[in-house]
Write an enzyme that holds these catalytic residues in place. Sequence first.
Site: not given
Length: 144
Positions: A65, A98
């Site tokens: 978007c 991570h």
Amino acid sequence: MTISIGNDHAGTEYKHAILAHLEAKGYTVNNYGTNTNDSVDYPDFVHPVATDVANNKVDFGILICGSANGVAMTANKHQNVRAGICWIKEITELTRQHNNANICCIPARYTALQQAIAIVDTFLDTQFEGGRHQNRVDKIPLSC
């Protein structure tokens, strides 16, 4: 690998290019995004992608978007979804390494098209490091 992709009106051009790129690489892609530039409500296109990811029907999701904020916020309402906003390669790598992100959210108004394609490749090619990060990822979902 199977991927679900969704976009609102700000991400239509990027979605078409990313879809073609992924299919050329042999990926199976479920397209839930709009195919026009007419204004639409992004949650209508986010929920099917996030549902596929949450239910393990696909390996990853991609959402596009204008700023990537709306699609990320919406996707992260789903259990088992970790949607990260990816605007440069280094952030994209860390989102996977991570945080074990399973949905890549791209801000079409703040990335160039070729950069967005490189972000998708980086997202799909980067592995979760596990180890100390696994404990943190395990603490993300709420259990009420």
